[in-house]
Scaffold this active site. Sequence first.
Site, PDB file in Angstrom:
ATOM      1  CE1 TYR A 201      -4.075  -1.957   0.510  1.00 36.19           C
ATOM      2  CE2 TYR A 201      -2.583  -3.350   1.771  1.00 36.19           C
ATOM      3  CZ  TYR A 201      -3.784  -3.162   1.117  1.00 36.19           C
ATOM      4  OH  TYR A 201      -4.695  -4.186   1.061  1.00 36.19           O
ATOM      5  CB  SER A 202       0.840   4.281  -2.124  1.00 37.16           C
ATOM      6  OG  SER A 202       1.454   3.748  -3.243  1.00 37.16           O
ATOM      7  CE1 TYR A 411      -4.663   0.726  -8.011  1.00 31.68           C
ATOM      8  CE2 TYR A 411      -2.439   1.546  -7.595  1.00 31.68           C
ATOM      9  CZ  TYR A 411      -3.808   1.695  -7.496  1.00 31.68           C
ATOM     10  OH  TYR A 411      -4.323   2.815  -6.905  1.00 31.68           O
TER      11      TYR A 411
END
Length: 411
Positions: A201-202, A411
């Site tokens: 996760y960013s 993504y």
Amino acid sequence: MNAALPVDVLKQHLIDPEICIRCNTCEETCPVDAITHDSNNYVVDPDICNGCMACVPPCPTGSIDNWRLVVRAQAYTLADQLGWDELPREEALPEAAAAVLPPADATAPEPPANVAYTAAGASVPPWSAAHPYVNLYTHKTPVTATVVGNYRVTGADTDSDIHHLVLDFGELPFPVLEGQSIGILPPGVDAQGRPHHARQYSLASPRDGERAGYNNLSLTVKRVTEDHQGNAAHGVCSNYLCDLAKHDTVQVIGPFGQTFLMPNHPRANLIMICTGTGSAPMRAMTERYRRRIDTGENGRLMLFFGARTERELPYFGPLMKLPRDFIDINLALSREASQPKRYVQDLIRERAADVLGLLADRNTCIYVCGLKGMEVGVLDALREVTMQSGQDWTILHDVLRREGRLHFETY
Ligand code: A2P
């Protein structure tokens, strides 16, 4: 006595399954399609890989950079690699093979001159980016973080359940930069009885924390209820995270990412292009700028943000409260009943003059994060606006990638 026959030795490229976070970057980057994966591992085909190294700089964890000297005929097969939980130990080569080894410095494949970038974006950070820490915590040494906030940032009446999750690291160091990501280890096991892989996760918060001065960070997590084809699917980690309550704990690894980083020099401009949860790094960078709004150091911020409707656009309320002279916000709404369908690339075309103005400034960096599909659309739009102004996009694209000024995370 017969002399030993020369044996063909291969410097075999392997991916460390213990560190790999299955982000797909290597598979996307490989120019010869040597990398593939199953639900367990990412692996390299020894018959295809030419050791070009193009996949190495973009890998956020460094798991890609593993090599073993093997007798070519006994190279680890794809089936071997898909079954691994860890890399095999280095084995001594048979004597006959060792006898014909090339000199040590000749065995490392040299990166070709053009690996400063992947097909679409740069694989080097902007020149002024701060130094990132990576892999401080691994699968074997995860850190425990505590949930100190978890709330929904999309309209309650929409299908898009996106959460803002705040994790606190207490006394443990967890230094991060905007644009980096972390891995979450969801509890439990997969269908084969193996522990789940980490999910990436960013960060949605800037380097000094979701709350400045606190040892915490935030993530933007969308509850996954269907796959890319629209079939029902249960996202293991996203559902786990979205259901967490305050004071729950999570296992975290990372941080990851050495290239999708913001410039650190005064008056750098950012063009940020995102959809949905791809807004996380944009929120982090914007917040970094907002916190120093009075210093006079900021360059311009231009945001292109795509979502189905305003109510499905994460952080819509706080975003719209930001001063207009601080950030130039362009919302591309695709399913708002009262408006024509818009994608981010449509708005880039509409704002061509301003985009061109920023592109002409070497202090401008471009970040694209979100749906894979928009990558081509955004590149086409950038090409079109550049060509319309009489410039050569091929040259500009090359410069942007070489100078670490164009970054993709899709993504
Ligand atoms: P769409 O309404 O056509 O799905 P999501 O909500 O699925 O995360 O998507 C975020 C936004 O990105 C939506 O507005 C979606 O539009 C849009 N989108 C979908 N495909 C593309 C694409 N190829 N390029 C740009 N935006 C896209």
